[in-house]
Motif scaffolding. Sequence first.
Motif, short mmCIF file in Angstrom:
data_model
loop_
_atom_site.label_atom_id
_atom_site.label_comp_id
_atom_site.label_asym_id
_atom_site.label_seq_id
_atom_site.Cartn_x
_atom_site.Cartn_y
_atom_site.Cartn_z
N ASN A 1 0.79 -1.24 0.00
CA ASN A 1 0.00 0.00 0.00
C ASN A 1 0.82 1.29 0.00
N VAL A 2 2.12 1.16 -0.18
CA VAL A 2 2.92 2.41 -0.19
C VAL A 2 2.96 3.01 -1.59
N GLU A 3 3.26 4.30 -1.62
CA GLU A 3 3.23 5.04 -2.88
C GLU A 3 4.20 4.52 -3.91
N ARG A 4 3.74 4.56 -5.14
CA ARG A 4 4.58 4.17 -6.27
C ARG A 4 5.12 5.39 -7.01
N HIS A 5 4.38 6.47 -7.02
CA HIS A 5 4.93 7.68 -7.63
C HIS A 5 4.26 8.95 -7.13
N GLY A 6 4.90 10.07 -7.47
CA GLY A 6 4.36 11.39 -7.20
C GLY A 6 4.66 12.26 -8.40
N ALA A 7 4.18 13.51 -8.38
CA ALA A 7 4.46 14.40 -9.51
C ALA A 7 4.67 15.83 -9.05
N ILE A 8 5.60 16.50 -9.74
CA ILE A 8 5.88 17.91 -9.48
C ILE A 8 6.05 18.64 -10.81
N ARG A 9 5.94 19.97 -10.74
CA ARG A 9 6.11 20.80 -11.93
C ARG A 9 7.03 21.96 -11.57
N VAL A 10 8.06 22.17 -12.38
CA VAL A 10 8.98 23.26 -12.06
C VAL A 10 9.03 24.29 -13.18
N GLY A 11 9.64 25.45 -12.86
CA GLY A 11 9.54 26.58 -13.77
C GLY A 11 10.78 26.92 -14.57
N SER A 12 11.97 26.46 -14.11
CA SER A 12 13.18 26.91 -14.81
C SER A 12 14.20 25.78 -14.95
N PRO A 13 15.07 25.92 -15.94
CA PRO A 13 16.14 24.93 -16.12
C PRO A 13 16.97 24.74 -14.85
N ALA A 14 17.26 25.84 -14.13
CA ALA A 14 18.08 25.70 -12.94
C ALA A 14 17.37 24.85 -11.88
N GLU A 15 16.06 25.04 -11.75
CA GLU A 15 15.30 24.22 -10.79
C GLU A 15 15.37 22.74 -11.18
N LEU A 16 15.21 22.48 -12.46
CA LEU A 16 15.24 21.09 -12.92
C LEU A 16 16.62 20.48 -12.67
N ALA A 17 17.66 21.27 -12.93
CA ALA A 17 19.03 20.74 -12.76
C ALA A 17 19.30 20.40 -11.29
N THR A 18 18.81 21.23 -10.36
CA THR A 18 19.02 20.93 -8.93
C THR A 18 18.20 19.70 -8.53
N LEU A 19 16.99 19.58 -9.07
CA LEU A 19 16.19 18.39 -8.77
C LEU A 19 16.92 17.12 -9.22
N ARG A 20 17.59 17.23 -10.34
CA ARG A 20 18.35 16.07 -10.81
C ARG A 20 19.38 15.66 -9.77
N PHE B 1 9.76 3.90 -5.98
CA PHE B 1 9.20 5.26 -5.99
C PHE B 1 9.82 6.14 -7.08
N ARG B 2 8.93 6.80 -7.81
CA ARG B 2 9.36 7.65 -8.93
C ARG B 2 8.72 9.01 -8.79
N VAL B 3 9.31 10.01 -9.43
CA VAL B 3 8.66 11.32 -9.46
C VAL B 3 8.56 11.81 -10.90
N PHE B 4 7.32 11.94 -11.36
CA PHE B 4 7.06 12.48 -12.70
C PHE B 4 7.30 13.99 -12.61
N THR B 5 8.29 14.47 -13.36
CA THR B 5 8.74 15.85 -13.19
C THR B 5 8.59 16.64 -14.48
N SER B 6 7.82 17.70 -14.40
CA SER B 6 7.53 18.49 -15.60
C SER B 6 8.19 19.85 -15.52
N LEU B 7 8.68 20.30 -16.66
CA LEU B 7 9.27 21.64 -16.77
C LEU B 7 8.35 22.50 -17.62
#
Length: 447
Positions: free
Chosen positions: A64-83, A124-130
């Motif tokens: 019953n534990v989570e398999r994924h989540g999702a976030i949305r970011v606004g800039s290349p720098a934010e995405l790079a730090t998330l990586r 666990f995965r995170v669907f990440t949108s830019l």
Amino acid sequence: MTNTITADEIRELFSQAMSGMYQQEVPQYGTLLELVADVNLAILENNPALHEQLLNADELARLNVERHGAIRVGSPAELATLRRIFSVMGMHPVGYYDLSQAGVPVHSTAFRPVEDEALCRNPFRVFTSLLRLELISDAALRKKAAAILAKRDIFTPQLYRLLDRYDENQGFTPDEAQRFVTEALETFRWHRHATVDADTYQALHDEHRLIADVVCFKGCHINHLTPRTLDIDRVQALMPEYGIAPKAIIEGPPRRELPILLRQTSFKALEEPILFAGEHQGTHTARFGEIEQRGMALTPKGRALYDRLLSEAGTGKDNLTHQHHLHQVFSAFPDNEMLLRRQGLAYFRYRLTPVGEVHRHAISPGDDPQMLIERGWITAQPIIYEDFLPVSAAGIFQSNLGDEAQGQRHGNASREAFEQALGCPVLDEFTLYQQAEDRSKRRCGFL
Ligand code: OOG
Ligand code: NI
């Protein structure tokens, strides 16, 4: 170093912390978890074979534990730090999803574990949108959005320090890992205060609801989490009884004997009170809960057939009609393990049986696996699909944008720009499945 903690352990800590925070933030998500647990329990009670299978695979405790989540970011720098953040947790960018096809102005990847053992331990995965600011048509608004984003930093100073420390030492102590999880969580927390005034919010919202969601807040709040269900049709049907409003249809393939890819559904995003700069009250709709049920990973050939049938089937208005129609259209997709294997539609993991171990020397590269299976020397197990589906993802996005939201179909993928922002290429999901299958074949001796 002796006093280290593994990426798998940090991912486990992080997903648990995220779940706890999200249940606090969105009580209806807690209700969804209860419903999922109730249905899973009922299924297991009526299906001792499945119970046994999950128990043997060590999957029962984590059901019953989570398999994924999702976030949305606004800039290349934010995405790079998330990586960098996800890399600490053994989660790497896999796949490129162009959502502009469906009128959603983002492109995405999934940060996820890639090794067999890591997936087994905690997938666990995170669907990440830019956000793709270039898709905002109004030049003045585009500039304004960029300026707002340029002013914010969605990560805490302590988090940057910990990331640097991690790079220096090539690892964390358990104590550092705890602090890292606490600091990382701050980025994904909900903020009731928008960073902009009501007019700015409205202008961005009118361009596209998602743009307001990405641009107007201090962080990139987690917008949903997704546990695994053993019977998605049942959970969808029961949602109203638990006081939850489901989206209209279950996304993905129909119910089958042998499940393929991924089926998903969610409840509709909640309208939540927010405060604009200047303390004006308003509401924002972005957060929801989702469930998923995964099946086997398909080869490019199988995926092409899936995509063709899915587009042939179209989208129905109500779930029962849609599922019925899907079922008919998908009768063209073999639902038998041998056919799926022989036609090269799905990926499999092969294992030697005890008899096979004895005859390992008699197996040579190029042997037909079917023959080895019939002799009882090897078994074939479908490889589970660990990724996402662009059409389904678009359906999940849309169901949370309200009924009035119909996007323009831009449909220009920009993978290169995405990878540039990310700072590395995304991994190819088909290659990963093929490698897993090939490894298993080599272990058995027929590759
Ligand atoms: C992501 C929607 C896609 C899925 O499971 O396909 C998604 C979002 O709404 O940010 O999570
Ligand atoms: Ni999702």
